[in-house]
Design an enzyme around this catalytic site. Structure first.
Site, short mmCIF file in Angstrom:
data_model
loop_
_atom_site.label_atom_id
_atom_site.label_comp_id
_atom_site.label_asym_id
_atom_site.label_seq_id
_atom_site.Cartn_x
_atom_site.Cartn_y
_atom_site.Cartn_z
N ARG A 129 0.82 -1.22 0.00
CA ARG A 129 0.00 0.00 0.00
C ARG A 129 0.86 1.27 0.00
O ARG A 129 0.44 2.31 0.50
CB ARG A 129 -0.93 -0.02 1.22
CG ARG A 129 -1.91 -1.18 1.22
CD ARG A 129 -2.95 -1.06 2.31
NE ARG A 129 -2.37 -1.08 3.64
CZ ARG A 129 -2.13 -2.19 4.35
NH1 ARG A 129 -2.44 -3.36 3.83
NH2 ARG A 129 -1.60 -2.13 5.55
N ASP A 162 10.33 -4.99 0.99
CA ASP A 162 9.73 -5.88 0.01
C ASP A 162 8.67 -5.15 -0.80
O ASP A 162 7.74 -4.56 -0.26
CB ASP A 162 9.08 -7.07 0.73
CG ASP A 162 8.44 -8.04 -0.25
OD1 ASP A 162 9.18 -8.77 -0.93
OD2 ASP A 162 7.20 -8.06 -0.34
N TYR A 220 2.35 -3.83 -7.29
CA TYR A 220 1.90 -2.98 -6.19
C TYR A 220 1.62 -1.57 -6.69
O TYR A 220 2.44 -0.98 -7.41
CB TYR A 220 2.93 -2.93 -5.07
CG TYR A 220 3.10 -4.23 -4.31
CD1 TYR A 220 2.27 -5.33 -4.53
CD2 TYR A 220 4.09 -4.35 -3.35
CE1 TYR A 220 2.44 -6.51 -3.83
CE2 TYR A 220 4.26 -5.54 -2.63
CZ TYR A 220 3.43 -6.61 -2.88
OH TYR A 220 3.61 -7.78 -2.19
N HIS A 256 6.21 -13.95 -8.40
CA HIS A 256 5.12 -13.59 -7.51
C HIS A 256 4.08 -14.69 -7.33
O HIS A 256 3.56 -14.91 -6.24
CB HIS A 256 4.44 -12.32 -8.03
CG HIS A 256 3.77 -11.51 -6.97
ND1 HIS A 256 3.55 -10.16 -7.08
CD2 HIS A 256 3.27 -11.85 -5.75
CE1 HIS A 256 2.95 -9.71 -5.99
NE2 HIS A 256 2.77 -10.71 -5.17
N GLN A 259 7.94 -16.92 -0.05
CA GLN A 259 7.07 -15.89 0.52
C GLN A 259 5.63 -16.39 0.38
O GLN A 259 5.16 -16.64 -0.72
CB GLN A 259 7.22 -14.54 -0.17
CG GLN A 259 6.35 -13.46 0.48
CD GLN A 259 6.57 -12.06 -0.06
OE1 GLN A 259 5.66 -11.24 -0.07
NE2 GLN A 259 7.79 -11.76 -0.50
N LEU A 295 -0.75 -10.31 10.15
CA LEU A 295 -1.87 -9.95 11.03
C LEU A 295 -3.20 -10.45 10.47
O LEU A 295 -4.26 -9.95 10.84
CB LEU A 295 -1.92 -8.43 11.22
CG LEU A 295 -0.68 -7.77 11.83
CD1 LEU A 295 -0.89 -6.27 11.99
CD2 LEU A 295 -0.32 -8.40 13.17
N ARG A 307 2.82 3.52 13.70
CA ARG A 307 2.78 2.06 13.86
C ARG A 307 4.06 1.41 13.39
O ARG A 307 4.49 0.38 13.93
CB ARG A 307 1.57 1.49 13.12
CG ARG A 307 0.25 1.88 13.77
CD ARG A 307 -0.93 1.29 13.03
NE ARG A 307 -2.19 1.66 13.66
CZ ARG A 307 -3.39 1.43 13.16
NH1 ARG A 307 -3.50 0.78 11.99
NH2 ARG A 307 -4.48 1.81 13.80
#
Length: 303
Positions: free
Chosen positions: A30, A55, A60, A132, A184, A216, A273
């Site tokens: 993001r 990364d 993206y 990917h 990944q 998360l 954060r």
């Protein structure tokens, strides 16, 4: 009686692609859609938090006005403004997804994708380049040929895979003269597949790194919407309270406690954060506590 050997905690460092790196990475899913000053502030915060592995991927930013490639391009703009930042990071990117196709790992496409990524990033090499998603229509020998040539040319320092199965990874490795250094895949207290599908086993057996995306649970642990998520979050909150850290930090510590040494990819773009990342190194887990999170997420007891 609990002994010191019963306690599990995050490693002080890990090795990936021949580099001694931070056990937590920062991801740029993001990242796009902001100006260079905002982007620079995020990267500076990550460095200050001890992050050295960054990364990204060519896709993206596809959901922003800048479109496909815009996250890499923004990072390249940051490097243009502050060239010294590039030398401080271990940079990973990915390619092989095309919107609407969806995957292409043909030699011609991968060669082009790597070159275009390097131009966007304004760098001559990335330390880690990852496929990917697996392209079911390309033979692994063809993929290996393109990646070997990119490695020989110095465009990629090391090669990894993303969202591959162990058997797909082994098939690619069979044709590569250099090792596949990393997986990944998704891993979190709410997504447990790598524990049981052989990816962690292969990572440990072959000495591969493991980068955990969505550690998360894709945000589901921040605001649990079902009983399972709330039950897991409650256990994480108990650990977070014990050590005076955030639920996110407790979650990262749970992820990193596995002996495959998963590297959580922190996806937050909030500077405050990002600054909390070092909290993840404080919690220690007993085996019983770690397994309690696992079994609560599974909804059943292990045999």
């Amino acid at each position: 009686m609990t002994t010191m050997s019963d306690f599990l905690s995050a490693p002080a460092h890990v090795t990936l692609a021949g580099h001694d790196i931070s056990p937590i990475a920062w991801g740029m899913w993001r990242f796009a859609g902001v100006d260079v000053s905002v982007a620079r502030a995020r990267i500076d915060a990550a460095f200050e938090a001890g992050v050295t592995l960054f990364d990204t991927a060519d896709i993206y930013g596809c959901d922003t006005p800048g479109g496909f490639g815009s996250a890499e391009a923004l990072l390249g703009d940051v490097f243009a403004e502050a060239p010294g930042l590039r030398d401080k990071m271990v940079l990973a990117t990915k390619g092989g997804i095309i919107l609407g196709v969806p995957y292409d790992s043909s030699a011609a496409y991968l060669t082009s994708a790597i070159d275009i990524s390097l131009r966007r990033l304004r760098t001559d090499q990335v330390e880690l380049w990852q496929i990917h998603r697996p392209d079911l229509l390309t033979h692994p020998q063809e993929i290996a040929r393109a990646l070997e040539e990119a490695h020989k040319a110095g465009k990629v320092g090391a090669i990894g895979v993303s969202n591959f199965t162990p058997s797909q990874t082994s098939a690619l490795a069979k044709f590569l003269p250099v090792p596949v250094v990393s997986h990944q895949s998704e891993f979190s207290p709410l997504h447990l597949a790598p524990l049981f599908d052989g990816i962690f086993d292969q990572s440990m057996a072959e000495g591969m790194g493991f980068l955990a995306w969505s550690p998360l649970g894709g945000g589901r642990l921040g605001d649990p919407a079902d009983e399972r998520g709330r039950a897991v979050a409650a256990l994480l909150d108990t650990k977070a309270t014990e050590y005076g850290v955030s639920r996110a930090a407790a979650t990262y510590s749970w992820v990193m406690a596995h002996p495959a040494r998963p590297i959580p990819i922190v996806g937050t773009q909030n500077v405050e954060r990002i600054k909390e990342i070092p909290q993840a190194f404080a919690p220690r887990w007993t085996r019983a506590e770690w397994y309690a999170v696992l079994q609560t997420s599974m909804g059943e007891k292990l045999p």
